[in-house]
Design an enzyme around this catalytic site. Structure first.
Site, PDB file in Angstrom:
ATOM      1  N   CYS A 114     -11.631  75.646  46.121  1.00  0.00           N
ATOM      2  CA  CYS A 114     -12.190  76.872  46.669  1.00  0.00           C
ATOM      3  C   CYS A 114     -12.022  76.839  48.183  1.00  0.00           C
ATOM      4  O   CYS A 114     -12.186  75.798  48.814  1.00  0.00           O
ATOM      5  CB  CYS A 114     -13.667  77.092  46.353  1.00  0.00           C
ATOM      6  SG  CYS A 114     -14.001  77.198  44.606  1.00  0.00           S
ATOM      7  N   ARG A 162      -6.145  75.902  47.802  1.00  0.00           N
ATOM      8  CA  ARG A 162      -7.392  75.252  47.369  1.00  0.00           C
ATOM      9  C   ARG A 162      -7.933  75.829  46.065  1.00  0.00           C
ATOM     10  O   ARG A 162      -8.872  75.285  45.475  1.00  0.00           O
ATOM     11  CB  ARG A 162      -8.464  75.411  48.452  1.00  0.00           C
ATOM     12  CG  ARG A 162      -8.095  74.757  49.760  1.00  0.00           C
ATOM     13  CD  ARG A 162      -9.155  75.027  50.793  1.00  0.00           C
ATOM     14  NE  ARG A 162     -10.383  74.337  50.511  1.00  0.00           N
ATOM     15  CZ  ARG A 162     -10.685  73.124  50.938  1.00  0.00           C
ATOM     16  NH1 ARG A 162      -9.831  72.466  51.667  1.00  0.00           N
ATOM     17  NH2 ARG A 162     -11.836  72.572  50.642  1.00  0.00           N
ATOM     18  N   TRP A 218     -11.457  78.334  42.630  1.00  0.00           N
ATOM     19  CA  TRP A 218     -10.941  77.494  41.545  1.00  0.00           C
ATOM     20  C   TRP A 218     -12.143  77.275  40.640  1.00  0.00           C
ATOM     21  O   TRP A 218     -13.084  76.581  41.012  1.00  0.00           O
ATOM     22  CB  TRP A 218     -10.411  76.170  42.101  1.00  0.00           C
ATOM     23  CG  TRP A 218      -9.754  75.306  41.075  1.00  0.00           C
ATOM     24  CD1 TRP A 218      -8.454  75.337  40.678  1.00  0.00           C
ATOM     25  CD2 TRP A 218     -10.371  74.262  40.314  1.00  0.00           C
ATOM     26  NE1 TRP A 218      -8.224  74.390  39.721  1.00  0.00           N
ATOM     27  CE2 TRP A 218      -9.377  73.709  39.469  1.00  0.00           C
ATOM     28  CE3 TRP A 218     -11.676  73.738  40.234  1.00  0.00           C
ATOM     29  CZ2 TRP A 218      -9.634  72.665  38.587  1.00  0.00           C
ATOM     30  CZ3 TRP A 218     -11.915  72.696  39.348  1.00  0.00           C
ATOM     31  CH2 TRP A 218     -10.911  72.174  38.538  1.00  0.00           C
ATOM     32  N   ASN A 262     -18.280  76.765  48.548  1.00  0.00           N
ATOM     33  CA  ASN A 262     -17.278  75.803  48.087  1.00  0.00           C
ATOM     34  C   ASN A 262     -18.030  74.524  47.728  1.00  0.00           C
ATOM     35  O   ASN A 262     -18.742  73.974  48.570  1.00  0.00           O
ATOM     36  CB  ASN A 262     -16.270  75.520  49.216  1.00  0.00           C
ATOM     37  CG  ASN A 262     -15.330  74.380  48.880  1.00  0.00           C
ATOM     38  OD1 ASN A 262     -15.017  74.154  47.711  1.00  0.00           O
ATOM     39  ND2 ASN A 262     -14.886  73.661  49.887  1.00  0.00           N
ATOM     40  N   GLY A 263     -17.903  74.083  46.481  1.00  0.00           N
ATOM     41  CA  GLY A 263     -18.586  72.857  46.069  1.00  0.00           C
ATOM     42  C   GLY A 263     -19.192  73.049  44.695  1.00  0.00           C
ATOM     43  O   GLY A 263     -18.696  73.828  43.883  1.00  0.00           O
ATOM     44  N   GLU A 308       4.701  59.249  38.496  1.00  0.00           N
ATOM     45  CA  GLU A 308       4.672  60.330  39.482  1.00  0.00           C
ATOM     46  C   GLU A 308       5.705  61.402  39.121  1.00  0.00           C
ATOM     47  O   GLU A 308       5.433  62.602  39.228  1.00  0.00           O
ATOM     48  CB  GLU A 308       4.916  59.739  40.881  1.00  0.00           C
ATOM     49  CG  GLU A 308       5.042  60.730  42.008  1.00  0.00           C
ATOM     50  CD  GLU A 308       3.846  61.667  42.189  1.00  0.00           C
ATOM     51  OE1 GLU A 308       2.767  61.418  41.623  1.00  0.00           O
ATOM     52  OE2 GLU A 308       4.008  62.673  42.888  1.00  0.00           O
ATOM     53  N   LYS A 352       4.709  65.251  38.378  1.00  0.00           N
ATOM     54  CA  LYS A 352       5.325  66.400  39.072  1.00  0.00           C
ATOM     55  C   LYS A 352       5.882  67.372  38.041  1.00  0.00           C
ATOM     56  O   LYS A 352       5.705  68.570  38.141  1.00  0.00           O
ATOM     57  CB  LYS A 352       6.486  65.970  39.970  1.00  0.00           C
ATOM     58  CG  LYS A 352       6.212  65.333  41.297  1.00  0.00           C
ATOM     59  CD  LYS A 352       5.652  66.194  42.374  1.00  0.00           C
ATOM     60  CE  LYS A 352       4.170  66.265  42.285  1.00  0.00           C
ATOM     61  NZ  LYS A 352       3.393  65.202  42.863  1.00  0.00           N
ATOM     62  N   GLU A 393       3.057  69.180  36.158  1.00  0.00           N
ATOM     63  CA  GLU A 393       2.263  70.042  37.037  1.00  0.00           C
ATOM     64  C   GLU A 393       2.925  71.393  37.284  1.00  0.00           C
ATOM     65  O   GLU A 393       2.259  72.413  37.285  1.00  0.00           O
ATOM     66  CB  GLU A 393       2.114  69.372  38.427  1.00  0.00           C
ATOM     67  CG  GLU A 393       0.968  68.416  38.551  1.00  0.00           C
ATOM     68  CD  GLU A 393       0.869  67.825  39.962  1.00  0.00           C
ATOM     69  OE1 GLU A 393      -0.251  67.693  40.437  1.00  0.00           O
ATOM     70  OE2 GLU A 393       1.906  67.487  40.580  1.00  0.00           O
ATOM     71  N   HIS A 416       7.104  50.153  22.178  1.00  0.00           N
ATOM     72  CA  HIS A 416       5.771  50.088  21.565  1.00  0.00           C
ATOM     73  C   HIS A 416       5.180  51.472  21.323  1.00  0.00           C
ATOM     74  O   HIS A 416       3.963  51.634  21.317  1.00  0.00           O
ATOM     75  CB  HIS A 416       4.843  49.246  22.442  1.00  0.00           C
ATOM     76  CG  HIS A 416       5.343  47.857  22.628  1.00  0.00           C
ATOM     77  ND1 HIS A 416       5.327  46.917  21.622  1.00  0.00           N
ATOM     78  CD2 HIS A 416       5.927  47.251  23.698  1.00  0.00           C
ATOM     79  CE1 HIS A 416       5.858  45.797  22.058  1.00  0.00           C
ATOM     80  NE2 HIS A 416       6.230  45.976  23.314  1.00  0.00           N
ATOM     81  N   LYS A 427      -5.241  72.078  45.104  1.00  0.00           N
ATOM     82  CA  LYS A 427      -4.716  70.986  45.921  1.00  0.00           C
ATOM     83  C   LYS A 427      -5.765  69.919  46.182  1.00  0.00           C
ATOM     84  O   LYS A 427      -5.457  68.732  46.253  1.00  0.00           O
ATOM     85  CB  LYS A 427      -4.217  71.551  47.249  1.00  0.00           C
ATOM     86  CG  LYS A 427      -3.659  70.497  48.135  1.00  0.00           C
ATOM     87  CD  LYS A 427      -2.329  70.880  48.676  1.00  0.00           C
ATOM     88  CE  LYS A 427      -1.580  69.689  49.210  1.00  0.00           C
ATOM     89  NZ  LYS A 427      -0.867  68.928  48.184  1.00  0.00           N
TER      90      LYS A 427
HETATM   91  C1  G6P Z   1      -5.346  67.085  43.171  1.00  0.00           C
HETATM   92  C2  G6P Z   1      -3.974  67.518  43.673  1.00  0.00           C
HETATM   93  C3  G6P Z   1      -3.017  66.326  43.659  1.00  0.00           C
HETATM   94  C4  G6P Z   1      -3.591  65.170  44.451  1.00  0.00           C
HETATM   95  C5  G6P Z   1      -5.001  64.793  43.946  1.00  0.00           C
HETATM   96  C6  G6P Z   1      -5.677  63.802  44.879  1.00  0.00           C
HETATM   97  O1  G6P Z   1      -5.273  66.799  41.820  1.00  0.00           O
HETATM   98  O2  G6P Z   1      -3.461  68.578  42.879  1.00  0.00           O
HETATM   99  O3  G6P Z   1      -1.771  66.708  44.228  1.00  0.00           O
HETATM  100  O4  G6P Z   1      -2.754  64.059  44.340  1.00  0.00           O
HETATM  101  O5  G6P Z   1      -5.834  65.952  43.905  1.00  0.00           O
HETATM  102  O6  G6P Z   1      -5.878  64.422  46.117  1.00  0.00           O
HETATM  103  P1  G6P Z   1      -6.022  63.662  47.480  1.00  0.00           P
HETATM  104  O7  G6P Z   1      -6.207  64.767  48.490  1.00  0.00           O
HETATM  105  O8  G6P Z   1      -7.235  62.794  47.365  1.00  0.00           O
HETATM  106  O9  G6P Z   1      -4.789  62.896  47.705  1.00  0.00           O
END
Ligand code: G6P
Length: 612
Positions: free
Chosen positions: A2, A27, A74, A100-101, A485, A489, A492, A508, A607
């Site tokens: 948010c 956000r 969000w 926000n929170g 990773e 990606k 996501e 396995h 994010k």
């Molecule tokens: C969210 C984002 C990710 C990020 C993760 C941790 O899930 O979508 O891209 O890696 O948070 O965020 P940070 O700001 O702690 O790296």
């Protein structure tokens, strides 16, 4: 998650706030709303969907106001909808709030307020703040600061709340605990936002509001009070941000821009940290706690999401270079598994935003047990950077694409520097080895630039993945986290189901998935695991699986076996992740693009996850 914005001044506040919300959309972007004062009343426009929809609506109705607050959401409590979007207004229309929170005791408060006749319109936790504030204001003769002190003490959870009051139309108020809030100081105008991105176009002079503080601002000035309602003064900071950093700069998406920025951001993360003769790493952020860092009996890496994968890479590298026991955990798990924390453990808290709630709570707990916390954050002044004992910034610049790319490689870079620094202090690497690694690290930016030149080739491979439903990503050793990773990606931003696996574990279980419709991406560079990975490729091919291999330039064997190969330059085993991750970023980016996905704002994601 948010984003919130507030503005008061001579401009049309609604326009400023909506523009600010567009900057904060990373956000959260499921619904958005804005409130202003018009004809002596609070007027609210809120819409399900992206900020663009809100923008169109406020333009259509020519909504203007000298004061405004806004929110991009969000969803946590209540599905995305017009009603659940913020701002929320109190029953008698006296105050409107954006939040926000998360308010953990909202159900209890809601029940109490409902008993007193308050009618709730939304399913959110946030609405309780508006009704509560209105009630407390009535009981306190309209004294806003005193009422906010009570509200601040009543709410349990994390919050940054910005408030508009019909009785004080020339003021904006705010309270904060746990989630970020920045005051932007203008000339005859003032701003509030979750971060600096909505402010930078107007002012670089900012104050980071602290937890428990209460803010009152008019167009001309502002006051900040502590939780005992004593006025306090804060040092003004300068935003280290340029407008160009938060614009796409000719790229189709922020993610692509950020992928292409990596030669520079990796270099920026090393700048001034390796001596000219390559003999030493210098970390300016490690002073008082240097002995605790070098002599720790154990290193723990705590993080979430992509940052967790950086921690996983670091575990392999630190064990090898520093010969000390290492552990890595996702912050949300670490916290709840009653971890054994020894006084003197060194904990690396890795976070792009520095605001991830799970990571914050985990390190606070570890701190209580005597651990020393070293923050590796990208956002300067963020909560994790402040609650850590010491640390180092990653200097990747503002990252806007929700899928993290340049922040990840910057984290890896800084972790390598920490590894070398510790190994040097312990004598677990020789002076010659340190020099060699430093030289190789400094060569990485140009090698990344070389890989980026293959973007068009990688696009062609992505076209073959357009209709895939499921994919596997495999890697061994330090490449295992890169496989994770790569899969993260891919899922996501393309919504293709993708599983990352340690290549040695393929037999396995995951091998059961393989057929001609499940492509496998395998990291098969010429490191110490090379021959074993070749066997994995053969096993996949024997089951008719399609293989995309990331190989070292000049490899003559794998091109004869794999369906597609992406060649990368050579480096040391430990440093390869900085290179192997680049083609995987491009592969998911192009696949998402050919599938027509909303790359910078993937569904359901945000994010920064500021709720536990
Ligand atoms: C969210 C984002 C990710 C990020 C993760 C941790 O899930 O979508 O891209 O890696 O948070 O965020 P940070 O700001 O702690 O790296």
């Amino acid at each position: 998650m948010c984003g919130i914005v507030g503005y008061i001044g001579s401009k049309n506040a609604i326009e400023v706030v909506v523009k600010g919300l567009q900057r904060l959309e990373y956000r959260g972007y499921d619904s958005a709303g804005v409130a202003g004062i018009s004809n002596g009343k609070i007027q609210i426009v809120k819409k399900n969907g992206r900020v663009d929809i809100l923008k169109q609506t406020v333009e259509d109705i020519k909504f203007t106001s000298h004061v405004g607050i806004g929110h991009t959401r969000w969803a946590t409590h209540g599905e995305p909808s017009d009603i659940n979007a913020h701002p929320h207004i109190s029953s008698k229309g006296k105050v409107a709030i954006v939040h926000n929170g998360i308010i953990e005791n909202y159900l209890t408060l809601k029940k109490e307020l409902q008993k007193k006749g308050k009618v709730f319109l939304s399913e959110t936790d946030s609405e309780v703040i508006a009704h509560l504030l209105e009630e407390v204001l009535e009981a306190n003769g309209g004294d806003m600061i005193a009422s906010l002190q009570i509200v601040q003490r009543t709410l349990v959870g994390a919050f940054a709340v910005v408030i508009l009051s019909v009785e004080q139309p020339d003021m904006i108020y705010a309270i904060k605990k746990g989630t970020p809030l920045v005051l932007g100081i203008g000339q005859g105008e003032n701003f509030l936002a979750s971060d600096g991105t909505p402010l930078v176009q107007y002012t670089k002079s900012v104050i980071y509001i602290g937890d428990g503080e209460i803010l009152r601002m008019s167009a001309k000035d502002f006051q900040i009070y502590n939780s005992d309602i004593q006025e306090i003064s804060h040092k003004t900071s300068t935003l280290e941000m340029e407008l160009s950093m938060i614009e796409k700069d000719g790229f189709e998406h922020f993610m692509l821009k950020e992928i292409f920025e990596q030669p520079k951001t990796i270099l920026d993360s090393m700048r001034g940290r390796i001596t000219a003769d390559f003999s030493e790493v210098k970390l300016g952020g490690i002073n008082k706690y240097a002995p605790q860092l070098y002599n720790a009996n154990r290193y723990l890496f705590l993080a979430c999401g992509t940052s967790f994968h950086a921690g996983m890479v670091a575990r392999y590298v630190f064990e090898q270079w520093c010969r000390v026991a290492c552990e890595v955990d996702v912050a949300s798990e670490f916290r709840y598994r009653k971890p054994v924390i020894h006084s003197g453990d060194a904990i690396f808290a890795i976070s792009q935003s520095g605001e991830t709630a799970d990571t914050i709570v985990a390190i606070e707990e570890a701190k209580e047990h005597g651990a020393n916390i070293f923050g590796i954050c990208n956002v300067v002044g963020s909560t994790i950077s402040r609650v850590s004992h010491e640390g180092a910034y990653t200097h990747a610049g503002v990252e806007i694409g929700v899928a993290s790319t340049k922040a990840f490689t910057a984290q890896l870079t800084v972790l390598y520097l920490f590894g070398l620094k510790i190994a040097q202090s312990k004598g677990t690497l020789t002076a010659e080895q340190i020099k060699q690694y430093n030289k190789e690290l400094l060569a990485i930016p140009n090698q990344v630039a070389e890989i980026l030149k293959m973007s068009a080739e990688i696009l062609e491979i992505s076209k073959t993945l357009k209709d895939a439903h499921s994919m596997l990503f495999l890697g061994r050793g330090v490449q295992f986290p890169i496989a994770l990773e790569g899969a993260l990606k891919m899922k996501e931003i393309t919504y293709i189901h993708a599983e990352g696996y340690a290549a040695g574990e393929m037999k396995h279980g995951p091998i059961a998935l393989i057929d001609e419709n499940v492509p496998t991406v395998i990291i098969a560079v010429k490191d110490s695991n090379y021959l074993k990975v070749i066997s994995n490729i053969k096993e996949i091919k024997a089951r008719k699986g399609k293989v995309i291999a990331i190989i070292t330039k000049g490899d003559k064997d794998i091109p004869g076996i794999a369906d597609h190969c992406i060649e990368i330059p050579e480096t040391s085993d430990a440093l390869y992740p900085l290179l192997t991750t680049i083609p995987l970023q491009l592969l998911s980016y192009h696949t998402a693009n050919v599938r027509g996905c909303d790359i910078d704002k993937p569904r359901n994601l945000a994010k920064s996850v500021t709720v536990e």
